[in-house]
Design an enzyme around this catalytic site. Structure first.
Site, PDB file in Angstrom:
ATOM      1  N   ASN A   1      -0.570  12.215   1.187  1.00 30.70           N
ATOM      2  CA  ASN A   1       0.174  11.141   0.513  1.00 30.70           C
ATOM      3  C   ASN A   1       0.674  11.500  -0.595  1.00 30.70           C
ATOM      4  O   ASN A   1      -0.077  12.128  -1.360  1.00 30.70           O
ATOM      5  CB  ASN A   1      -0.595   9.929   0.604  1.00 30.70           C
ATOM      6  CG  ASN A   1      -1.039   9.342   2.038  1.00 30.70           C
ATOM      7  OD1 ASN A   1      -0.228   9.301   2.745  1.00 30.70           O
ATOM      8  ND2 ASN A   1      -2.109   8.925   2.299  1.00 30.70           N
TER       9      ASN A   1
ATOM     10  N   ARG B   1      -8.455  10.346  -9.005  1.00 29.59           N
ATOM     11  CA  ARG B   1      -7.518  10.993  -7.957  1.00 29.59           C
ATOM     12  C   ARG B   1      -6.990   9.870  -7.031  1.00 29.59           C
ATOM     13  O   ARG B   1      -7.163   9.692  -5.928  1.00 29.59           O
ATOM     14  CB  ARG B   1      -8.661  11.805  -6.962  1.00 29.59           C
ATOM     15  CG  ARG B   1      -7.932  13.035  -6.368  1.00 29.59           C
ATOM     16  CD  ARG B   1      -8.054  12.646  -5.033  1.00 29.59           C
ATOM     17  NE  ARG B   1      -7.771  11.592  -4.357  1.00 29.59           N
ATOM     18  CZ  ARG B   1      -7.832  10.898  -3.047  1.00 29.59           C
ATOM     19  NH1 ARG B   1      -8.536  11.457  -2.314  1.00 29.59           N
ATOM     20  NH2 ARG B   1      -7.573   9.670  -2.801  1.00 29.59           N
TER      21      ARG B   1
ATOM     22  N   GLU C   1     -13.426   4.109  -4.477  1.00 28.91           N
ATOM     23  CA  GLU C   1     -12.004   4.648  -3.912  1.00 28.91           C
ATOM     24  C   GLU C   1     -11.510   5.470  -5.033  1.00 28.91           C
ATOM     25  O   GLU C   1     -11.592   5.193  -6.317  1.00 28.91           O
ATOM     26  CB  GLU C   1     -11.207   3.338  -4.156  1.00 28.91           C
ATOM     27  CG  GLU C   1      -9.924   3.183  -3.772  1.00 28.91           C
ATOM     28  CD  GLU C   1      -9.558   3.671  -2.320  1.00 28.91           C
ATOM     29  OE1 GLU C   1     -10.475   3.306  -1.433  1.00 28.91           O
ATOM     30  OE2 GLU C   1      -8.484   4.066  -2.063  1.00 28.91           O
ATOM     31  N   ASP C   2     -10.913   6.354  -4.546  1.00 30.53           N
ATOM     32  CA  ASP C   2     -10.061   7.514  -5.305  1.00 30.53           C
ATOM     33  C   ASP C   2     -10.797   8.051  -6.403  1.00 30.53           C
ATOM     34  O   ASP C   2     -10.086   8.051  -7.613  1.00 30.53           O
ATOM     35  CB  ASP C   2      -8.816   6.797  -5.678  1.00 30.53           C
ATOM     36  CG  ASP C   2      -7.621   7.008  -4.505  1.00 30.53           C
ATOM     37  OD1 ASP C   2      -8.079   7.517  -3.400  1.00 30.53           O
ATOM     38  OD2 ASP C   2      -6.809   6.354  -4.384  1.00 30.53           O
TER      39      ASP C   2
ATOM     40  N   TYR D   1       0.781  -1.089   0.052  1.00 33.33           N
ATOM     41  CA  TYR D   1       0.081  -0.014   0.133  1.00 33.33           C
ATOM     42  C   TYR D   1       0.925   1.237   0.197  1.00 33.33           C
ATOM     43  O   TYR D   1       1.904   1.258  -0.383  1.00 33.33           O
ATOM     44  CB  TYR D   1      -1.225  -0.119   1.296  1.00 33.33           C
ATOM     45  CG  TYR D   1      -2.306   0.830   0.843  1.00 33.33           C
ATOM     46  CD1 TYR D   1      -2.971   0.442  -0.345  1.00 33.33           C
ATOM     47  CD2 TYR D   1      -2.450   2.042   1.350  1.00 33.33           C
ATOM     48  CE1 TYR D   1      -4.080   1.279  -0.871  1.00 33.33           C
ATOM     49  CE2 TYR D   1      -3.610   2.774   0.965  1.00 33.33           C
ATOM     50  CZ  TYR D   1      -4.371   2.533  -0.303  1.00 33.33           C
ATOM     51  OH  TYR D   1      -5.386   2.975  -0.752  1.00 33.33           O
TER      52      TYR D   1
ATOM     53  N   LYS E   1      -5.702  -2.139  -1.900  1.00 29.02           N
ATOM     54  CA  LYS E   1      -6.820  -2.052  -0.636  1.00 29.02           C
ATOM     55  C   LYS E   1      -7.424  -3.394  -0.279  1.00 29.02           C
ATOM     56  O   LYS E   1      -7.826  -4.010   0.859  1.00 29.02           O
ATOM     57  CB  LYS E   1      -7.871  -1.300  -1.026  1.00 29.02           C
ATOM     58  CG  LYS E   1      -7.534   0.042  -1.159  1.00 29.02           C
ATOM     59  CD  LYS E   1      -8.400   0.859   0.089  1.00 29.02           C
ATOM     60  CE  LYS E   1      -7.478   2.078   0.614  1.00 29.02           C
ATOM     61  NZ  LYS E   1      -8.166   3.221   0.982  1.00 29.02           N
TER      62      LYS E   1
ATOM     63  N   ASP F   1     -14.202   5.275   1.038  1.00 31.74           N
ATOM     64  CA  ASP F   1     -12.977   5.257   2.005  1.00 31.74           C
ATOM     65  C   ASP F   1     -12.418   6.585   2.174  1.00 31.74           C
ATOM     66  O   ASP F   1     -11.897   6.794   3.277  1.00 31.74           O
ATOM     67  CB  ASP F   1     -12.377   4.038   1.615  1.00 31.74           C
ATOM     68  CG  ASP F   1     -11.163   4.029   2.768  1.00 31.74           C
ATOM     69  OD1 ASP F   1     -11.653   3.878   3.818  1.00 31.74           O
ATOM     70  OD2 ASP F   1      -9.942   3.993   2.441  1.00 31.74           O
ATOM     71  N   ASP F   2     -12.277   7.368   1.048  1.00 28.01           N
ATOM     72  CA  ASP F   2     -11.617   8.489   1.176  1.00 28.01           C
ATOM     73  C   ASP F   2     -12.270   9.524   2.078  1.00 28.01           C
ATOM     74  O   ASP F   2     -11.637  10.485   2.619  1.00 28.01           O
ATOM     75  CB  ASP F   2     -11.526   9.238  -0.429  1.00 28.01           C
ATOM     76  CG  ASP F   2     -10.726   8.143  -1.295  1.00 28.01           C
ATOM     77  OD1 ASP F   2      -9.603   7.547  -0.922  1.00 28.01           O
ATOM     78  OD2 ASP F   2     -11.391   7.748  -2.378  1.00 28.01           O
TER      79      ASP F   2
END
Ligand code: NAD
Length: 552
Positions: free
Chosen positions: A409, A156, A245-246, A103, A174, A268-269
């Site tokens: 990150n 993203r 996700e993203d 990850y 993930k 999740d973000d």
């Protein structure tokens, strides 16, 4: 109920090379003498018979010989492709060492180079060209029992921006964490990359890019594609939980709003990040001995992560009896145009508007900090080095124990390092980062910085939702997960400055979170299942253990 299936415990229907090529059933040189005869494997394997510990020692040795993190990532990917039980056994025993490889931060590098790393199907690529055929294509996935879908449109990726189809790497990573940290059986896991094009100029110009070479589709066509995807997923994989996700900022908020009550889904973000940061704040309060209602949070960045954290923080305060308007006034945001204040209302999105309080407008973080005098500074803008010595020292003037969360990150985007936060605050900062940071020695004290890693939250939430067959994922589940996580930090850990439990305890943490989440589903009528007599044991039984089973 989500069953404790273990496909490798059943007698395989395949033999010979087909069995060795099935990553869920393959045991490599750990096949016994009996199994080698029974399944036509003799001659296809070298004569030596190894047990899983010997195999793990060998792969660990080979892993450590790789000279770069990306080579380590590729090595692990190929192991997973070959033998999932061994891959997860290795991960389980060496999680702290391998998490930064599978990850963040290495997965970010892997996504950037996904075109040259991709070796074969580990998930579904669904492109906008296939609009209208998604049901049929999703049925190509071999495991019809898939229950945990992590999906991205690649817009993203981490703090790296639009990576188009290369976002697949994040979904794969993930899901590996779901198995490693919460024992979701790999059989249930399905990564999906929705390819609607990319606006990344260098990918569009790259002759080796393996995604669709066109600009991103937006508007009605995009919405129809996502609708079709969500409806097809519910039909082909009934009862599946979808983790967004993203996705890019505005799509992420819109999708969450649209689907959170219609399908079993979460983002999740927004929600996972919110819970992990919330847990960090709750644990930090134990170190600083201060009251939650006295906190003032200043966020650098008002995107998915920042607004998610702010909203969950407000929900927590409201649940403690504080009126919502007062609760919202504890959260302040700086976005790319400066401090979010009431005088900017006309140009603010609905998500930011509720946090636009009366204050003088100012353009930069240092001025905002001077005006707000925050107790906590939370960096989530992806802007590197923005927590300067001036700002951190100022935080230490305002607070005995300033909370400094540099969550952007990968590591290169962090707002400041653990060492800087500690030095500039004369050893008083309570620090956490998004990517791992080294521990710091300060005046003879060892200070371990926390990693506000969503991995503390989403695997346990997913397990709890699947076990309870909850119809939806609620914010109350994330709040419960945050409180549980904060409660699991030991006093020894707090004494070292840690605000998250050691990763060595991640399965225990995920199990406890799953219990809390499932309890909410049972008690709030979010499932048709009856509450089991012993929920803790039920959940333990369902957790995959990466050990071989003898085939009869
Ligand atoms: P996002 O794109 O939704 O939001 C970023 C926000 O930062 C936007 O509101 C943008 O306007 C703002 N911003 C950009 N440049 C700015 C500037 N110069 N000054 C002030 N604001 C600026 O992204 P996100 O999902 O909120 O993620 C942001 C960062 O947080 C990323 O680096 C991501 O890796 C990190 N993150 C960390 C964790 C974690 O540690 N657990 C979890 C999620 C996200």
């Amino acid at each position: 109920m989500y069953k404790p299936i273990n496909p490798s415990g059943e007698r395989p229907l395949m033999r010979g090379v087909a069995l060795l090529n099935n990553s869920l059933l393959n045991k490599g040189m750990a096949f016994s003498e009996y199994e080698r005869d029974a399944f036509g494997l003799r001659g296809l394997l070298p004569p030596a018979e190894l047990d899983i510990e010997e195999q793990t020692k060998r792969v660990l040795h080979n892993f450590r010989r790789k000279s770069t993190d990306l080579e380590k990532y590729t090595f692990l990917t190929m192991l997973q492709q070959r033998n999932e039980v061994l891959f997860f056994h290795l991960l389980h025993a060496n999680l702290e060492e391998m998490m930064p490889i599978i990850y963040t931060p290495t997965v970010g590098q892997a996504c950037l180079e996904y075109g040259s790393i991709w070796r074969g199907p580990r998930g579904l690529f669904l492109s906008i060209r296939e609009k209208g055929r998604l049901r049929e294509i999703m049925r190509h996935w071999p495991n019809t029992g898939a229950r945990m879908i992590v999906v991205t449109d690649g817009e993203r990726i981490l703090g790296l921006g639009d990576l188009g189809a290369y976002g697949m790497g994040i979904c794969v990573g993930k899901l590996a964490l779901y198995t490693a940290c919460a024992g979701l059986h790999p059989y249930y896991c399905l990564p999906i990359a929705l390819d609607v094009g990319t606006n990344n100029e260098s990918l569009l110009a790259d002759p080796y890019y393996i995604g669709l070479k066109q600009r991103r589709v937006r508007g009605a066509e995009y919405d129809e594609f996502i609708n079709e995807f969500m409806e097809s997923a519910a039909e082909v994989f009934p009862g599946a939980l979808v983790q967004f996700e993203d996705f890019g900022n505005s799509n992420a908020f819109d999708l969450l709003k649209k689907w959170r009550n219609k399908a079993c889904s979460f983002n999740d973000d927004i929600q996972g990040t919110a819970a992990v940061a919330m847990a960090g704040i709750l644990a930090a309060l134990k170190i600083s001995n201060s009251r939650i209602e006295d906190q003032r949070l200043l966020f650098m960045g008002a995107g998915e992560a920042g607004l998610g954290i702010g909203n969950l923080f407000v929900q927590h305060l409201v649940s403690e009896g504080i009126p919502i308007e007062k609760a919202r006034k504890t959260c302040w945001f700086v976005d790319s145009k400066g401090l979010v204040v009431a005088s900017r209302s006309a140009e603010l999105s609905e998500h930011k508007l509720v946090f636009a309080h009366e204050a003088e407008a100012c353009a930069d973080l240092a001025s905002a900090a001077r005006i707000i005098r925050p107790t906590a500074l939370i960096g989530v803008a992806g802007v590197a080095r923005v927590f300067t010595q001036e700002i951190v020292s100022m935080m230490a003037e305002f607070n005995q124990r300033p909370v400094i969360f540099a969550l952007s990150n990968p590591t290169s985007k962090a707002e400041c390092t653990s060492e800087e936060a500690i030095e500039w605050s004369a050893g008083r900062a309570i620090y956490a980062s998004g990517s791992p940071m080294p521990e710091v020695q300060f005046e003879g004290r060892r200070i371990v910085s926390g990693q506000g890693n969503n991995t503390y939250i989403f695997p346990g939430v997913g397990l709890g939702v699947l076990v309870s067959q909850a119809r939806e994922v609620t914010d109350s589940m994330f709040l419960a997960a945050a409180r549980k996580l904060a409660s699991m930090v030991t006093s020894e850990e707090l004494a070292e400055g840690r605000i998250y439990p050691s990763l060595e305890r991640i399965r225990e943490v995920s199990h406890s979170i799953a219990v809390e989440v499932a309890l909410i589903a049972f008690r709030e009528g979010l499932t048709d299942l009856p509450e089991p007599v012993n929920l803790e044991e039920e959940i333990s039984l369902r957790m995959f253990r990466p050990e071989y089973v003898e085939y009869s």
